[in-house]
Design a protein around this motif. Structure first.
Motif, PDB file in Angstrom:
ATOM      1  N   ILE A   1      -1.621  -0.856  -3.701  1.00 20.09           N
ATOM      2  CA  ILE A   1      -0.757  -0.914  -4.884  1.00 20.09           C
ATOM      3  C   ILE A   1      -0.857  -2.280  -5.547  1.00 20.09           C
ATOM      4  CG2 ILE A   1       1.641  -0.829  -5.695  1.00 20.09           C
ATOM      5  CD1 ILE A   1       0.658   1.882  -4.917  1.00 20.09           C
ATOM      6  N   ALA A   2      -0.766  -3.340  -4.746  1.00 23.06           N
ATOM      7  CA  ALA A   2      -0.800  -4.696  -5.305  1.00 23.06           C
ATOM      8  C   ALA A   2      -1.085  -5.702  -4.200  1.00 23.06           C
ATOM      9  CB  ALA A   2       0.528  -5.036  -5.976  1.00 23.06           C
ATOM     10  N   ILE A   3      -1.577  -6.864  -4.613  1.00 22.22           N
ATOM     11  CA  ILE A   3      -1.696  -8.024  -3.718  1.00 22.22           C
ATOM     12  C   ILE A   3      -0.738  -9.085  -4.258  1.00 22.22           C
ATOM     13  CG2 ILE A   3      -3.211  -9.787  -2.764  1.00 22.22           C
ATOM     14  CD1 ILE A   3      -5.545  -7.828  -3.130  1.00 22.22           C
ATOM     15  N   THR A   4       0.086  -9.606  -3.396  1.00 20.42           N
ATOM     16  CA  THR A   4       1.159 -10.531  -3.779  1.00 20.42           C
ATOM     17  C   THR A   4       0.860 -11.940  -3.285  1.00 20.42           C
ATOM     18  OG1 THR A   4       2.745  -8.718  -3.499  1.00 20.42           O
ATOM     19  CG2 THR A   4       3.649 -10.941  -3.632  1.00 20.42           C
TER      20      THR A   4
ATOM     21  N   ILE B   1       3.868   0.797 -12.184  1.00 21.73           N
ATOM     22  CA  ILE B   1       3.841   1.791 -11.111  1.00 21.73           C
ATOM     23  C   ILE B   1       5.242   1.964 -10.542  1.00 21.73           C
ATOM     24  CG2 ILE B   1       2.985   2.281  -8.777  1.00 21.73           C
ATOM     25  CD1 ILE B   1       0.449   0.678  -9.510  1.00 21.73           C
ATOM     26  N   ASP B   2       5.673   3.210 -10.413  1.00 20.95           N
ATOM     27  CA  ASP B   2       6.962   3.503  -9.780  1.00 20.95           C
ATOM     28  C   ASP B   2       6.716   3.665  -8.286  1.00 20.95           C
ATOM     29  OD1 ASP B   2       9.406   4.483  -8.883  1.00 20.95           O
ATOM     30  OD2 ASP B   2       9.774   5.643 -10.705  1.00 20.95           O
TER      31      ASP B   2
ATOM     32  N   THR C   1       0.823  -1.204   0.000  1.00 22.37           N
ATOM     33  CA  THR C   1       0.000   0.000   0.000  1.00 22.37           C
ATOM     34  C   THR C   1       0.862   1.261   0.000  1.00 22.37           C
ATOM     35  OG1 THR C   1      -0.143   0.325   2.414  1.00 22.37           O
ATOM     36  CG2 THR C   1      -1.666  -1.260   1.430  1.00 22.37           C
ATOM     37  N   ILE C   2       0.223   2.379  -0.301  1.00 22.75           N
ATOM     38  CA  ILE C   2       0.866   3.688  -0.187  1.00 22.75           C
ATOM     39  C   ILE C   2      -0.153   4.647   0.426  1.00 22.75           C
ATOM     40  CG2 ILE C   2       0.229   4.544  -2.486  1.00 22.75           C
ATOM     41  CD1 ILE C   2       3.657   5.074  -0.811  1.00 22.75           C
TER      42      ILE C   2
ATOM     43  N   VAL D   1       6.028  -4.672  -8.669  1.00 18.47           N
ATOM     44  CA  VAL D   1       4.950  -3.734  -8.994  1.00 18.47           C
ATOM     45  C   VAL D   1       5.226  -3.011 -10.311  1.00 18.47           C
ATOM     46  CG1 VAL D   1       3.962  -1.517  -8.262  1.00 18.47           C
ATOM     47  CG2 VAL D   1       4.123  -3.411  -6.632  1.00 18.47           C
ATOM     48  N   TYR D   2       6.474  -2.619 -10.528  1.00 22.58           N
ATOM     49  CA  TYR D   2       6.810  -1.884 -11.749  1.00 22.58           C
ATOM     50  C   TYR D   2       6.577  -2.749 -12.996  1.00 22.58           C
ATOM     51  CZ  TYR D   2       9.338   0.681 -15.293  1.00 22.58           C
ATOM     52  OH  TYR D   2       9.665   1.341 -16.456  1.00 22.58           O
TER      53      TYR D   2
END
Length: 392
Positions: free
Chosen positions: A201-204, A296-297, A191-192, A290-291
């Protein structure tokens, strides 16, 4: 802003990309007690100071009138960054938030206060506390370490005392946790946040070493995005926002590990999320994953947040899968070499530390990794082909 100074706490391999990202706009300073650390020659200034030395780093932060401070993949570094950030009114979380998301004994109290599902546990401060434990298997872990250090599964009383003292030796505060073994599949959520506004941001998908061994919690590979249903994703996201607010997260990245159980009641699908732990910093390897999956940076978002900037809404549609694979065994290394020969275009980044097959030994934590590499996988392909080690 190239005349402004930015501090990065920690100079290890997993902080290198953060240094390079900050260096685009700032004069960078790296802090690490190891004078041969990976980032020594990347930053504009290197300071051979322990990342735990908060007061010494604070004095330098005042001297250089820093614009921001950040870290990645280190709890100890996050404590220092938040301590300094709070003193100088920078874009970090409070020092209390950092402590609550570093020390698992404090973390558990926040879980309980906010009715967050988590593993049943015992706090172990002395050998006599082991008498509370009557059911096995149970997980033993130091309360304030990361990267899997000292985390083991104990199956009987005979090994309990030995594993307790091993975990206690590793712990900074000499507190050990004993936790029930949670059911379900393991994920992490990245998250951010800025000004208390949170974005997923993502789920891993997280993969652990298989087998009924004491230390079969070793993380071996991670996949972004996780292959889950829309309903599962929606349920997880709702729980994550609740968790971030419970810990009073205001700024920066968070890395949250959970177990997700699929349950059926009266022929109805239901889900149960149990929180393993939360860290208020970027998880290891997550910026690259993520990138290459979302474009996404993540590191720039972290820097923007540390400067107290409002953040734009992130892309939520992944274009590719990205898989990071750690090298622990000879089999892992052989698979990497085979991929390197047959499908080199898939490897988008790599850090290989081993030079010959003789250097392999048993691994008990992520710190024992002999390297890692990232695979960019088309959404039309099956990532399972690369999660397994025997398809080539």
């Amino acid at each position: 802003m190239k005349n402004k100074h930015f501090f990065i706490i920690g100079g290890g391999d997993l902080q290198a990309d953060l240094v390079l990202s900050a260096k685009k706009d700032f004069i960078t300073h790296v802090f690490d007690y190891n004078e041969n650390c990976s980032c020594k020659n990347l930053a504009d200034y290197f300071h051979p100071i322990s990342i735990a030395d908060k007061e010494k780093i604070l004095q330098l932060a005042i001297k250089f009138n820093i614009a921001g401070i950040a870290t990645a993949a280190t709890e100890l570094g996050n404590l220092t960054a938040c301590y300094i950030g709070e003193k100088l009114n920078l874009g970090t979380n409070s020092y209390e938030c950092a402590k609550n998301t570093t020390d698992k004994s404090l973390m558990k109290k926040v879980f309980e206060k906010n009715n967050i599902n988590h593993a049943k546990y015992f706090i172990l401060k002395d050998e006599k506390d082991l008498e509370q434990i009557t059911e096995f298997p149970i997980i033993i872990k130091p309360s304030d370490r990361s990267a899997g250090r000292g985390v083991v599964k104990v199956f009987d009383k005979e090994n309990l005392k030995k594993r307790y003292y091993e975990a206690k030796d590793l712990s900074y505060n000499k507190i050990v946790l004993a936790e029930e073994v949670l059911k379900g599949k393991q994920f992490s959520i990245e998250t951010i946040s800025s000004y208390g506004k949170h974005q997923i941001i993502a789920i891993t998908e997280e993969y652990l070493r298989e087998g009924e061994f004491a230390d079969d919690f070793l993380e071996t590979q991670h996949l972004v995005p996780a292959r889950i249903s829309k309903e599962e994703k929606r349920f997880i996201k709702n729980e994550i926002i609740k968790i971030l607010n419970a810990f009073n997260v205001k700024f920066g990245a968070s890395h949250i590990e959970i177990k997700l159980e699929n349950l059926f009641y009266n022929n109805k699908q239901e889900y149960k999320v149990s929180l393993i732990e939360i860290a208020t910093r970027i998880g290891g390897w997550r910026d690259v994953l993520v990138y290459h999956s979302y474009g996404i940076d993540y590191l720039q978002l972290l820097i923007q947040s540390s400067l107290k900037q409002e953040l734009k809404k992130v892309n939520t549609k992944a274009e590719n899968f990205c898989l990071v694979k750690m090298i622990f065994t000879k089999e892992d290394y052989e698979f990497y070499k085979k991929l390197k020969t047959l499908k080199p275009q898939m490897i988008v980044k790599e850090r290989i530390f081993i030079k010959n097959d003789e250097e392999f030994s048993y691994s008990s934590s992520l710190m024992d990794s002999k390297g890692y590499y990232y695979l960019k996988i088309s959404k039309d392909d099956d990532p399972e082909d690369y999660i397994s080690l025997n398809h080539l």
